[in-house]
Motif scaffolding. Structure first.
Motif, PDB file in Angstrom:
ATOM      1  N   HIS B 551      96.949   7.020   8.681  1.00  0.00           N
ATOM      2  CA  HIS B 551      96.362   8.075   7.848  1.00  0.00           C
ATOM      3  C   HIS B 551      97.401   8.916   7.131  1.00  0.00           C
ATOM      4  O   HIS B 551      97.157   9.395   6.028  1.00  0.00           O
ATOM      5  CB  HIS B 551      95.455   8.971   8.717  1.00  0.00           C
ATOM      6  N   ASP B 552      98.572   9.092   7.749  1.00  0.00           N
ATOM      7  CA  ASP B 552      99.582   9.909   7.085  1.00  0.00           C
ATOM      8  C   ASP B 552     100.467   9.097   6.139  1.00  0.00           C
ATOM      9  O   ASP B 552     101.362   9.641   5.510  1.00  0.00           O
ATOM     10  CB  ASP B 552     100.442  10.650   8.119  1.00  0.00           C
ATOM     11  N   ASN B 594      91.189  -1.008  10.643  1.00  0.00           N
ATOM     12  CA  ASN B 594      90.879  -0.227   9.441  1.00  0.00           C
ATOM     13  C   ASN B 594      90.715   1.237   9.814  1.00  0.00           C
ATOM     14  O   ASN B 594      90.364   1.584  10.945  1.00  0.00           O
ATOM     15  CB  ASN B 594      89.609  -0.764   8.778  1.00  0.00           C
ATOM     16  N   ARG B 595      90.966   2.094   8.829  1.00  0.00           N
ATOM     17  CA  ARG B 595      90.872   3.528   9.067  1.00  0.00           C
ATOM     18  C   ARG B 595      89.409   3.941   9.172  1.00  0.00           C
ATOM     19  O   ARG B 595      88.532   3.361   8.537  1.00  0.00           O
ATOM     20  CB  ARG B 595      91.528   4.303   7.923  1.00  0.00           C
ATOM     21  N   TYR B 601      90.849   4.939  13.959  1.00  0.00           N
ATOM     22  CA  TYR B 601      90.903   3.549  13.476  1.00  0.00           C
ATOM     23  C   TYR B 601      89.862   2.707  14.168  1.00  0.00           C
ATOM     24  O   TYR B 601      89.561   2.904  15.349  1.00  0.00           O
ATOM     25  CB  TYR B 601      92.301   2.961  13.738  1.00  0.00           C
ATOM     26  N   TRP B 602      89.320   1.767  13.398  1.00  0.00           N
ATOM     27  CA  TRP B 602      88.393   0.790  13.953  1.00  0.00           C
ATOM     28  C   TRP B 602      89.160  -0.502  14.228  1.00  0.00           C
ATOM     29  O   TRP B 602      89.939  -0.957  13.412  1.00  0.00           O
ATOM     30  CB  TRP B 602      87.260   0.465  12.947  1.00  0.00           C
ATOM     31  N   GLU B 674      84.408   1.056   7.208  1.00  0.00           N
ATOM     32  CA  GLU B 674      83.498   2.206   7.224  1.00  0.00           C
ATOM     33  C   GLU B 674      83.330   2.716   5.805  1.00  0.00           C
ATOM     34  O   GLU B 674      84.296   2.807   5.039  1.00  0.00           O
ATOM     35  CB  GLU B 674      84.087   3.317   8.105  1.00  0.00           C
ATOM     36  N   HIS B 675      82.057   3.014   5.455  1.00  0.00           N
ATOM     37  CA  HIS B 675      81.804   3.580   4.124  1.00  0.00           C
ATOM     38  C   HIS B 675      80.532   4.397   4.162  1.00  0.00           C
ATOM     39  O   HIS B 675      79.491   3.910   4.605  1.00  0.00           O
ATOM     40  CB  HIS B 675      81.650   2.462   3.083  1.00  0.00           C
ATOM     41  N   ALA B 676      80.634   5.589   3.698  1.00  0.00           N
ATOM     42  CA  ALA B 676      79.496   6.482   3.540  1.00  0.00           C
ATOM     43  C   ALA B 676      78.609   6.494   4.775  1.00  0.00           C
ATOM     44  O   ALA B 676      77.401   6.265   4.712  1.00  0.00           O
ATOM     45  CB  ALA B 676      78.687   6.063   2.308  1.00  0.00           C
TER      46      ALA B 676
END
Lengths: 358, 721
Positions: B551-552, B594-595, B601-602, B674-676
């Protein structure tokens, strides 16, 4: 692809043209200083000094004898054993190389000896007039003396020693003609020689023709045997069958082949193809086995030559070349040994007849 | 923030816990060695060269003999070249020795007896050789006679003709003819190099180029390998075969001319037995007697070796016949070698190809135990299907801002589902490979890791564009590892570089089962810079799979399917270029990372460890036997049909685990996007993509699809480091 290839070829052709082509005729650049040494003897000599100097001159000298065939072949064995005895006594290093009838191998042996400078004197027995030309040249350049025995080469070397083949052939042919006249036989003879491309065969044929042609004799055929008895016998058998009694003599270039020819003739007589004793078998040299055949009545006569003398002469010549100190290839001599016609009447009294392998 | 080039790649081998010896895969090295095409001739050739070294060491043969050996090698080498071409074309020519004799004697007769000018003799000798070769060619190619018996008969026939010629002209033959051309051929030189050598070199180069670089050469090899398929491919088989014999005859004629010039042998035995020398030479040189394979260069080495051996027998003064015996023994030995080596080389290479290694995993967490974070549940079961029955094996997907979902398909396609409610979809792009990992770059263009092909960027119109498909080949490697063939997952860093996992440099993306069983550090992580240049950043990793920019934006998370762990590769900051563990000893084999929108994270598992699979990792020999003796679908592997997705944070804490205990809808999950407020579940063997609504407390403010550090979204990833 095609364009590239064309360009490449053009470039290569140009490079070659520019680089120039050369031919090394060899003989022109004779020896230089190679092989040349000091003469062993001067004008005067001390009695015991001579003995010492002779031995010193020959000590450790490497001498190679390369005949066309050695093992089981009385002619070259005779020469070889003479050389072995003589060079052995002198402290020289003598070796026989046996190509066993393989010209390729003979050439390779000589090439190898010359390339490695592994020899000081080469004694050669050339199977083919032209074949050793380059080897003799190379030996000369390397400072190696060459002595050619019995079969002359188109490049002479330092010395040739052997039988006077043409003269011997003439002598024995005269004898054959006499015999034929005596019997009132047809004026026809056949020649049976070696491979036909060698000095011995060529000169034998030449000598035979020298006598026969003016005497009005016809040579019905010249058969080549590669010095093989089986081929000689085969040739004689078929000629006899074809000619029957319409032939008076076989002129065989090599004594051992003559035995085989004699066998074929005797066989034909036994089978009634020809009358007994109607065809003479004449040759050159007289091996012990040939002498046996002569006593058995299979062969008629031979121009016996001093086989042992050839070996001895080679030994002498080699010593002279070493002691003389002249560079290899600076002298060229041809020398003949003695010969005489032998038949049943004189064979046992003639010292040069009936030579042995040792 | 610019990712500086790493000073050197990170060797991930220590992660396997193996010793230095485990690094070596001797069987596989052998397999690779055997698999090399040049090995076919290399072994016989190596032995042959060894033989000649032995000869030079034990006999007086030395550098002084080199010109003699080359002289001989020149003439017999021409025969060897011709014979090689015939053998490659699937035939054999035994008559070459007699052609040499006939051409040699013929040339001398023409010159000495018929007094032909040399300008006529030279081409006539070569043409005569070609004509004799054409007799062989006609009988074999047109009359369809067997090459062996035909050329054996012509060997005798031509030999007889040579003897007859010699006998007829022996008197004239005995008298040498002086001619500048004879001297030039026999003792001349071009730019200081003997004429014979020059002729040989030119022939060698032309035939080598012709055989290896021209259509004509390929035709010969094709005919020699398989006449029937050559004919079916439109190759004029008869003409090709005919030409090989004509060439062989022409070269024999040239050899005859050269030997006539060099030695001037006039007895009828010229060339006798040369066919055996040439045959031994080509077999020693590794030219296959079965046809289709061989090189004139190797045949040349063979002839030199044969000549060295011959020189050895001559220099030692060995018995006359010993050379023939040695030659025959060598021919027999190498013919057997040719037969057996050719037969077993490929088979052995194939058998040894999979060489399992040993890896050490920690104690296995029991997921069946109730009341732990791992406890099996049904959270994934109700995910609604997208593209049910249409999609085949979407390993990964990507969802854009508008909610359009793009996913791969094992048939090489990339699907596009317009909006969350589209269940029909359309084929968006055709890649031609196996589309695996999906990600968005800075410009919101779709990046796909296409297994078997490399990294591709897919434009809005569905046109794929190659981003990278190779890295620099490792030095000293028998195996060509330059291709990016097993690219699996990828992600983009703030500076625009793409990090991509290449799970194996040896197997193709479709052969992931082999990789799973082999458990060798065959994989790597590669960085693709915006300019397209590539660099390996992590090498010798066991099945690196998931790749995710943290993420960073300062590190990359790398999941190792084989080692059941996740590591962090620092790409910025003080620890740049270092690899440090995040998760170790996971109960399953992790896949794509994935983030998540809440700063975590997933991570799904492609398969779960079992006591049996753990046991097998300790016994590579058992796995080797298994791969050799059992078909692939019967291999014992970790439990593949599971659906398990976990969430973890930057500190390596497992935050939650979701299962589909029924295994009915999503038997294998290989990527989670992940989305929405929804999770998209992808699986490389599923016939759908699942869409699962997340609880509101599980959703955060971050857009997981955008590259970290490039959006205004606040970063929650404040990790204690």
């Amino acid at each position: 692809m095609k364009k590239k290839l064309t360009a490449l070829l053009t470039a290569a052709a140009t490079a070659m043209t520019l680089a120039g082509c050369t031919v090394d005729r060899g003989g022109s650049s004779a020896g230089g200083g190679a092989g040349g040494g000091k003469q062993t003897f001067g004008r005067n000599v001390q009695l015991f000094d001579a003995h010492k100097k002779t031995h010193e001159a020959m000590k450790g000298k490497r001498i190679a004898f390369v005949p066309i065939l050695y093992k089981g072949y009385n002619l070259t064995l005779n020469w070889g054993s003479t050389m072995e005895r003589a060079f052995g006594n002198l402290g020289a290093d003598f070796r026989v190389y046996d190509p066993n009838f393989d010209t390729d191998k003979m050439v390779k042996i000589i090439n190898d000896l010359v390339a490695r400078r592994a020899v000081d004197v080469l004694i050669l027995h050339n199977p083919d007039v032209g074949v050793l030309t380059k080897q003799i040249d190379a030996a000369e350049r390397a400072g190696i003396h060459t002595v050619v025995v019995n079969m002359v080469s188109s490049r002479l070397g330092d010395a040739f020693i052997g039988v006077d083949s043409v003269h011997a052939a003439e002598d024995i042919t005269r004898r054959a003609v006499q015999d034929c006249e005596k019997r009132g036989a047809p004026k026809r003879m056949a020649i049976i020689d070696g491979p036909g491309n060698d000095a011995a065969s060529l000169m034998w044929s030449k000598g035979v023709h020298h006598v026969l042609d003016p005497a009005g004799y016809e040579v019905v055929t010249t058969a080549h045997t590669q010095w093989q008895n089986a081929l000689a016998q085969q040739a004689a058998a078929s000629i006899t069958q074809q000619q029957k009694n319409n032939i008076c003599a076989y002129m065989v270039a090599y004594d051992l082949n003559a035995i085989a020819v004699g066998d074929a003739v005797a066989d034909a007589a036994e089978r009634g193809v020809i009358r007994p004793d109607s065809i003479g078998v004449y040759t050159m040299a007289a091996d012990t086995r040939w002498c046996d055949a002569l006593r058995a009545g299979k062969v008629t006569a031979s121009a016996a030559y001093d086989v042992q003398g050839v070996g001895e002469a080679a030994v002498v010549t080699a010593q002279q070349l070493v002691q003389g100190g002249a560079p290899a290839g600076s002298t060229h001599t041809v020398a003949y040994v003695s010969h005489t016609v032998v038949d049943r009447s004189n064979v046992d009294d003639t010292t040069i007849a009936c030579y042995k392998g040792r | 923030m610019k990712t500086k080039a790493f000073s050197r790649e990170i060797d991930a081998f220590p992660l396997t816990g193996g010793s230095r010896r485990d690094r070596l895969a001797p069987f596989r090295t052998l397999s690779e060695l055997f698999g090399q095409r040049w090995m076919e001739g290399a072994v016989p050739l190596g032995l042959a060269v060894l033989l000649s070294v032995l000869v030079t060491a034990t006999t007086p043969v030395g550098p002084g003999d080199a010109p003699l050996i080359l002289d001989e090698a020149t003439e017999k080498g021409l025969l060897a070249i011709g014979l090689t071409v015939v053998l490659v074309g699937g035939g054999i020519d035994l008559s070459i020795g007699s052609i040499v004799g006939l051409a040699s004697l013929g040339a001398m007769v023409a010159s000495r007896a018929w007094n032909w000018p040399m300008a006529l003799v030279v081409p006539a000798a070569i043409l005569a050789g070609s004509a004799l070769g054409a007799v062989n060619g006609f009988l074999i190619a047109r009359v369809n006679m067997r090459p062996f018996i035909t050329t054996l008969v012509t060997l005798v026939a031509f030999g007889g003709a040579a003897a007859a010629l010699q006998s007829a002209y022996s008197f004239q033959l005995g008298v040498p003819e002086q001619d500048i051309v004879w001297d030039f051929l026999g003792a001349g030189a071009v730019a200081g190099v003997p004429t014979g050598w020059v002729v040989f070199a030119v022939v060698l180069i032309v035939v080598h180029v012709g055989l290896t670089r021209s259509r004509w050469g390929w035709w010969i090899a094709a005919v020699g390998s398989d006449r029937r398929s050559a004919r079916r491919n439109g190759i004029p088989v008869a003409r090709v075969v005919f030409c090989t014999y004509v060439l062989s005859g022409a070269l024999a004629g040239t050899a005859g001319l050269l030997t006539a010039a060099r030695l001037g042998r006039t007895d009828p035995d010229v060339g006798q037995g040369w066919e055996l020398v040439a045959l031994t030479a080509v077999v020693l040189g590794g030219v296959s007697l079965k046809g289709g394979r061989g090189s004139v260069l190797r045949a040349t080495v063979g002839i030199v070796v044969v000549q060295v051996i011959q020189q050895g027998t001559i220099a030692t003064g060995a018995e006359g016949s010993s050379y023939t015996v040695i030659l025959a023994a060598a021919l027999l030995l190498f013919a057997v070698l040719d037969l057996k080596w050719g037969k077993y080389r490929q088979r052995t290479a194939e058998k040894l190809r999979i060489d399992p290694g040993r890896i050490t995993l920690g104690p296995l967490v029991d997921v069946t135990e109730p009341g732990t974070v791992w406890t099996v549940n049904d959270r994934l079961t109700d995910a609604s299907p997208i593209g049910l029955g249409k999609i085949e094996g979407a390993e990964d997907c990507a969802v854009d801002r508008e909610g359009n979902m793009y996913c791969g398909d094992r048939r090489g396609w990339v699907w596009r589902f317009a909006g969350p409610d589209d269940t029909e979809g359309e084929i968006f792009a055709r890649t031609g490979g196996l589309p695996l990992g999906h990600a968005w770059d800075h410009e919101r263009r779709l990046l796909v890791a296409v297994g078997g092909m490399g990294v591709y960027r897919i434009h809005a119109d569905g046109e794929p564009e190659l981003v990278a498909d190779k890295v620099r080949r490792s030095p000293f490697s028998l195996h060509d590892d330059s291709g990016l063939r097993a690219v699996d997952d990828l992600d983009v860093t703030p500076d625009g570089a793409i990090f991509v996992s290449d799970f194996s440099t040896r197997t193709n993306a479709a052969e992931y089962m082999v990789e799973l069983v082999e458990s060798r550090p065959n994989g790597r992580v590669v960085r693709v810079d915006p300019d397209g240049s590539t660099e390996v950043v992590i090498s010798h990793h066991v099945f690196p799979n998931g790749i995710c920019t943290a993420h960073d934006g300062r590190s990359i998370l790398v999941a190792s399917t084989g080692l059941c762990r996740v590591d962090r590769l620092w790409i910025a900051g003080p620890k740049q270029g270092q690899l440090e563990p995040v998760l170790e000893n996971l109960p399953g084999h992790p896949d794509n990372i994935n983030r998540s929108s809440d700063g975590n994270y997933w991570l799904p598992f492609v398969s779960m460890r079992t006591p049996m699979s753990d046991l097998l990792t300790k016994y590579p020999a058992v796995r080797r036997r298994m791969t050799q003796e059992v078909p692939l679908d019967s291999w014992v592997v970790p439990q593949l049909n599971v659906s398990c997705v976990m969430k973890f944070n930057d500190r390596g804490e497992v935050l939650g685990v979701m299962w589909d205990a029924t295994l009915r809808n999503h038997p294998m999950v290989t990527a989670v996007k992940e989305h929405a407020g929804h999770l998209y579940l992808c699986g490389v063997s599923n016939n759908r993509v699942g869409r699962l609504r997340l609880e509101s407390d599980e959703v955060g403010p971050i857009d997981p699809a955008s590259v970290p550090g490039t959006t205004t979204a606040p970063s929650l990833a404040v990790v204690d480091r």
